[in-house]
Design a protein around this motif. Structure first.
Motif, short mmCIF file in Angstrom:
data_model
loop_
_atom_site.label_atom_id
_atom_site.label_comp_id
_atom_site.label_asym_id
_atom_site.label_seq_id
_atom_site.Cartn_x
_atom_site.Cartn_y
_atom_site.Cartn_z
N GLY B 529 0.83 -1.20 0.00
CA GLY B 529 0.00 0.00 0.00
C GLY B 529 0.86 1.25 0.00
N THR B 530 0.31 2.30 -0.50
CA THR B 530 1.05 3.56 -0.52
C THR B 530 0.68 4.42 0.68
N GLY B 531 -0.39 4.03 1.37
CA GLY B 531 -0.83 4.85 2.49
C GLY B 531 -1.53 6.11 2.04
N LEU B 532 -1.97 6.09 0.79
CA LEU B 532 -2.63 7.30 0.30
C LEU B 532 -4.11 7.07 -0.04
N GLY B 533 -4.48 5.82 -0.27
CA GLY B 533 -5.84 5.51 -0.73
C GLY B 533 -6.92 6.17 0.10
N LEU B 534 -6.94 5.90 1.41
CA LEU B 534 -8.01 6.43 2.24
C LEU B 534 -7.88 7.92 2.48
N SER B 535 -6.64 8.41 2.52
CA SER B 535 -6.50 9.85 2.73
C SER B 535 -6.97 10.61 1.49
N VAL B 536 -6.73 10.03 0.32
CA VAL B 536 -7.26 10.65 -0.90
C VAL B 536 -8.79 10.61 -0.85
#
Lengths: 129, 574
Positions: B529-536
């Motif tokens: 994961g990039t750790g950006l999915g949910l924050s986006v």
């Protein structure tokens, strides 16, 4: 062999396009600025061009406009690294400009070639009419 | 001063003999005056009175030319009642005598010619009587004076009493004012108490020795100790959590400067709470002491964190827009070259490959076997995979930029959700991670919901993200009968449409729940994961659509994502 112009100021990117089209039995010609590309059009008369947007001097849009103005009949496929770029309305209206915009990095080269051929066909139909 | 005796007779001879007689009797103890008529006697009498003299006895004839004896004595009676009156006559009528006696309080009647001893005795008696009545009169006057004095005294007493009453009244008034002032003081004190008590902060007053002098309601609420019990106690006993502040309290009192700690962390039932401690020295009234103020700022800190998060996202977006081009170009050089390379190494049908192999006399098959043994294909694919991830990160980071929102149109959330489910079940990448088709889908859509203005593709991106995460979580945990429950309904205020996606996976622990929307926060292994999915996603809902997004979960009981979108477009904050 069909000639295709690769217009990109970034050598590695340009080379990858050149190598790919070479393998697909095209004869690629290279330019790193719009100005030098216009000169090449006169001598080489390619059927298509892969056009980068951000270039030193004139940008990709201006190059296409200028090429059309000078009466070169060829297909243009735009390929840019700028995320916010959109094809301007006047270029979108032209059948010689592919309505498929490629963003770098191009993941699927075959799709790129397909669009080049499609656009060339579109022009053919238009000019046949 | 000597008193006077007046003798009145129209006959000189009588007067002379009377005078002689009286001189002998009285020597020089009295003045003896003579008058030949009533009128002369009155004049004489008035003269004496005007000169502050007094007439003790008047001896008068009855028959006289002009005013007679009765008329004279009648006048005298009115001028000086005390003067003793003696009538001396030889020819008075009985009627005249009676009238005279009655009207003039005649002392004695003496017949002419008089008997010497009788005259002497009568005059003596008259003088005696006069003196007695004079004395009596004096005493009476004295009594009268005394009386007057007494009256004066009484009046004075009354005045005094009035004054006393007055001063009493003013005293009463003063007392009333005093009471009023005291009441006001109590009122003010209560008012201050009220203010202090209604403060949402814990407010504790302490003296120099660290003993509690003031304990407001919030302090009572927090500690469960009443103000009565807390007063006088040492701070460390009444409020053990603050025992570490004693030094600061002393410092504050000593330096007269405010002391404090902000955002001090404490744990309660495993939850992180933040509090601000401020110590104010008491610098007025010469009272040495300090006030400790304790505020729970947990909510504020969370809000701040959320704002920081939002700011972080925006700055990431701004940064991404600037550097995307710079990254994309070399990335294109890398990835595109890797693609061509792969084609040249592994494509056996490519004429250029065949021709080149022939020219140098190597079989393509041999080349392939070598590369197979050396893992070259995997390496090239790794280059491509890594490149793809870089491209993805750049793409995601770009979502944080506030872009133009020209693509807003009307969509039904149910429709968007169904389309996303379809997309998820056919998505190639997703299939690799999880076969979406075996997940049960329970739809609980409210009927007759209005469509909402939004960017359909963006909302789908959010939904896909949540579904993908849920599917992965359920797969990893080996959940049997994996189920998504999807709900869409109108919220109670009727101005938001709510969409819930609930899974029955392993759930999310509280600490993760808090950070799940933070950019670059991920629980997935490095590389997945990039750790950006949910924050986006969070950014798309809250910033692009002015909606709300939250997650609720209890470990072991699945997770529920809740998205709320406004029914009408909210004015952009820019």
């Amino acid at each position: 062999m069909k000639k295709i112009l690769i217009l990109d100021d970034e050598p590695t990117v340009r080379h990858s396009f050149v190598d790919f089209f070479e393998d697909q039995m095209w004869q690629p010609i290279q330019a790193e600025s719009g100005e030098s590309a216009l000169l090449l059009l006169e001598s080489e008369r390619p059927l298509a061009a892969i056009v980068d947007m951000r270039l030193p001097g004139m940008d990709g849009n201006e190059f296409i406009r200028e090429a059309c103005k000078r009466g070169f009949i060829m297909a243009f496929v735009i390929c840019t690294g700028s995320p916010e770029y959109d094809v301007p309305d006047d270029l979108q209206a032209l059948s010689c400009v592919s309505n498929h915009l490629f963003k770098k990095p191009v993941a699927d080269f075959n799709e790129l070639e397909k669009q080049v051929i499609c656009t060339m066909n579109d022009i053919g139909e238009v000019s046949n009419e | 001063m000597k008193s006077t005796i007046i003798c009145v007779d129209d006959e000189q001879i009588v007067l002379k003999s009377l005078k002689t007689e009286l001189k002998e009797l009285l020597h020089n103890d009295f003045f003896i005056e003579l008058a030949e008529s009533g009128e002369e006697a009155i004049t004489l009498f008035k003269d004496i009175q005007e000169n502050d003299g007094d007439v003790a006895v008047i001896i008068t004839d009855y028959v006289m030319p002009g005013m007679n004896g009765y008329q004279l004595l009648d006048r005298i009676q009115s001028l000086s009642p005390a003067t003793e009156k003696i009538m001396l006559t030889g020819r008075a009528t009985t009627e005249g005598i009676i009238k005279t006696i009655n009207a003039t309080q005649l002392f004695r009647f003496i017949a002419k010619p008089w008997d010497k001893p009788f005259l002497r005795a009568t005059v003596n008696e008259a003088i005696h009587s006069y003196q007695q009545s004079r004395q009596l009169e004096q005493q009476r006057q004295m009594l009268f004076k005394k009386n007057l004095q007494l009256k004066q005294l009484l009046t004075d007493k009354d005045t005094l009493a009035t004054e006393l009453t007055n001063s009493n009244a003013s005293l009463t008034k003063e007392i009333a004012e005093h009471k009023q002032a005291r009441d006001q003081l109590i009122l003010l004190k209560n008012y201050m108490r009220n203010i202090i008590d209604s403060m949402p902060s814990v407010l504790i007053g302490v003296d120099v020795d660290g003993r509690v002098t003031q304990w407001n309601q919030e302090a009572q609420r927090v500690t469960g100790i009443s103000a009565k019990d807390a007063n006088g106690q040492s701070l460390s006993k009444a409020f053990p959590r603050l025992s570490s502040e004693i030094e600061q309290v002393r410092e504050a009192i000593k330096t007269r400067l405010q002391q404090g700690d902000s955002k001090r962390i404490r744990k309660l039932d495993g939850k992180m709470l933040y509090e601000d401690i401020t110590i104010y020295p008491l610098i007025t009234n010469g009272v040495d002491g300090a006030v400790i103020r304790l505020d729970d700022v947990t909510e504020k800190v969370r809000l701040e964190e959320m704002m920081i998060q939002s700011e972080k996202m925006l700055s990431v977006g701004g940064l991404a827009a600037g550097m995307a081009h710079e990254i994309n170009n070399p990335l294109a050089g890398m990835m595109q070259t890797a693609n061509v390379m792969k084609n040249r190494l592994f494509n056996e049908n490519l004429p250029a490959n065949i021709r080149a192999a022939e020219e140098i006399g190597i079989s393509l098959e041999g080349i392939h076997r070598y590369m197979d043994v050396r893992g070259i294909l995997r390496m090239v694919d790794d280059i491509n995979q890594s490149g793809k991830r870089v491209a993805e990160v750049v793409e995601n980071m770009l979502s944080f930029a506030r872009k133009s929102d020209s693509t807003y149109s009307s969509h039904e959330l149910a429709d968007l959700l169904d389309k996303t489910l379809e997309l998820a079940s056919t998505d190639y990448d997703l299939k690799k991670e999880y076969d979406f088709k075996i997940i049960n889908i329970i739809r609980e859509y409210a009927e007759g919901l209005p469509s909402i203005p939004c960017e359909g593709a963006k909302i789908q991106q959010v939904l896909l993200n949540i579904l993908r995460n849920g599917a992965q979580a359920m797969q990893e945990a080996g959940v049997k009968n994996a189920t998504f429950t999807l709900r869409i309904y109108l919220d109670s205020d009727q101005d938001m449409v709510c969409l819930e996606i609930e899974d029955n996976g392993p759930g999310i622990d509280e600490e993760t729940c808090k950070r799940v929307f933070e950019p670059f926060f991920t629980t997935k292994p490095v590389g997945v994961g990039t750790g950006l999915g949910l924050s986006v996603s969070y950014f798309i809902i809250t910033e692009n659509h002015q909606g709300e997004m939250s997650v609720e979960s209890e470990p072991g009981c699945g997770a529920r994502f809740i998205i709320r979108l406004p029914l009408t477009r909210v004015g952009r904050s820019e």
